[in-house]
Design a protein around this motif. Structure first.
Motif: not given
Length: 398
Positions: A9-23
């Motif tokens: 998913r498109e990243m939110a301003p906060e840190s990335l959730p574990l297991g998320i590959i940022p888009t």
């Protein structure tokens, strides 16, 4: 253990959730400043992201895919005429000279169009024009407005001198200009994408000169490479040295490693296989996360040199490719690298009392020598950890 990626998913301003590959949406819907911040966050927390709306023309990717597919469909003997890799050229199964193997065949080309042109006839004897350059006379070049240099962080004229953005052409010793058919068109497009990402990272990191990274890969003697990997189905046999063949039990397409260069820009067909090593979030260490295939996107990862240049702020991610048991995978990776003589040292903005220099200065040539001397999975940056003497020497150099 291998786990599927959480929904990209498109990243939110906060840190990335574990297991998320940022888009990351490279069209910057929230503005350039926010795009720069998101890229820094992705490269600091993951070292890897999926780029969409990237601006690379689909026709450039399709043309290179067609040329690559035609090459890999040729008989083994014909392909082997373009090898063995030295390190450029065709290879099968063997990865480097230290015993690493994988279930793949590959073609490695230098990003310099002159080198592509020289290799074209042995790469594709049936139709060298798929890889070889066509020629435009010097007078024609002048009429079309070629310049001698065109930094990749600016929009250039459509054709330029030496090896350049626009359509990646070079001046040969005969004062003629070579314009590529497939490889150079693609290299030009992904090189501009790499430069844009690097400039945005420079802005997001607050560098005094945000083009510090991109200038390294836009130098006329840049050592950037293009690698095209073909992974047959794991049940298919590839003949290598000694007429060895791989079987369905050989699941590793390309073993665990980090990329040594500054930045890697990867595009693949719609076959899964790429995996990245991410923290599992349960205190149990890292786990392999499957990256869902998306042929319309690019997957971009930090290389060892960028980790060193940012003093470890951006991380070079470990990744691998697993072979498919049902469909072949085709991937193309542009490895953005500096000139061999380029000095790699943490930029001043990344070094402070609380974050001392992690790596001693070195040249890209030194790092390549260390790379070729070790196995694929070796953590090469460990060989370049800084000492107090290195810090003093670097201060004198500055």
């Amino acid at each position: 253990m291998v786990v599927p990626s959480a929904a990209s998913r498109e990243m939110a301003p906060e840190s990335l959730p574990l297991g998320i590959i940022p888009t990351v949406d490279m069209s910057a819907p929230s503005g350039r400043g926010e795009l720069a911040r998101r890229l820094v966050r992705a490269c600091a927390e993951r070292g890897f992201f999926k780029a969409v709306n990237h601006g690379v023309p689909a026709r450039a990717a399709a043309r290179l895919d067609a040329a690559a597919s035609a090459f890999f469909a040729r008989p083994a003997q014909a392909k082997q005429a373009a090898g063995p890799p030295d390190p450029l050229g065709y290879g099968s199964r063997n990865i480097g000279a230290n015993g690493d193997v994988g279930e793949l065949e590959y073609l490695i080309l230098h990003a310099d169009p002159a080198t592509v042109a020289r290799k074209a006839r042995v790469i594709d004897a049936e139709d060298p024009s798929r890889f070889r350059s066509t020629r435009i006379g010097k007078d024609d070049a002048k009429r079309k407005g070629h310049s001698e240099h065109a930094p990749c962080h600016k929009e250039p004229n459509r054709l330029a001198g030496h090896w350049q953005v626009g359509r990646a052409v070079i001046c040969s010793s005969t004062e003629r200009i070579n314009e590529s058919v497939a490889v150079n068109e693609y290299v030009d497009a992904v090189r501009r994408l790499a430069c844009r990402v690097l400039d945005l990272l420079g802005e997001g990191l607050g560098l005094r000169d945000p083009t510090s990274f991109s200038r390294l890969i836009s130098a006329v003697d840049s050592d950037s490479l293009l690698r095209i990997n073909h992974y047959p189905t794991s049940a298919a046999a590839l003949r290598g040295p000694g007429d060895r063949s791989c079987t369905a039990e050989d699941a590793i397409g390309f073993g665990e490693h980090t990329d040594p260069q500054i930045l890697s820009v990867l595009r693949a067909n719609d076959v899964d296989g790429l995996q990245v090593l991410l923290p599992d979030g349960r205190g149990g260490g890292d786990e392999w996360v499957q990256v869902p295939a998306d042929p319309a996107a690019f997957f971009i990862n930090v290389g060892d040199l960028l980790q060193a240049l940012t003093n470890g702020r951006l991380v070079s991610i470990r990744h691998r490719v697993m072979a498919s048991t049902s469909r072949p995978r085709l991937s193309t990776i542009y490895f953005a690298a500096p000139p061999l003589h380029a000095r790699v040292s943490a930029l001043p903005e990344t070094v402070a009392a609380g974050t001392p220099r992690r790596y001693r200065p070195f040249t890209w040539a030194e790092y390549k020598k260390a790379m070729y001397a070790h196995r694929l999975s070796h953590n090469r940056l460990d060989l370049f950890h800084a000492s107090a003497d290195d810090d003093a020497a670097d201060d004198e150099h500055s």
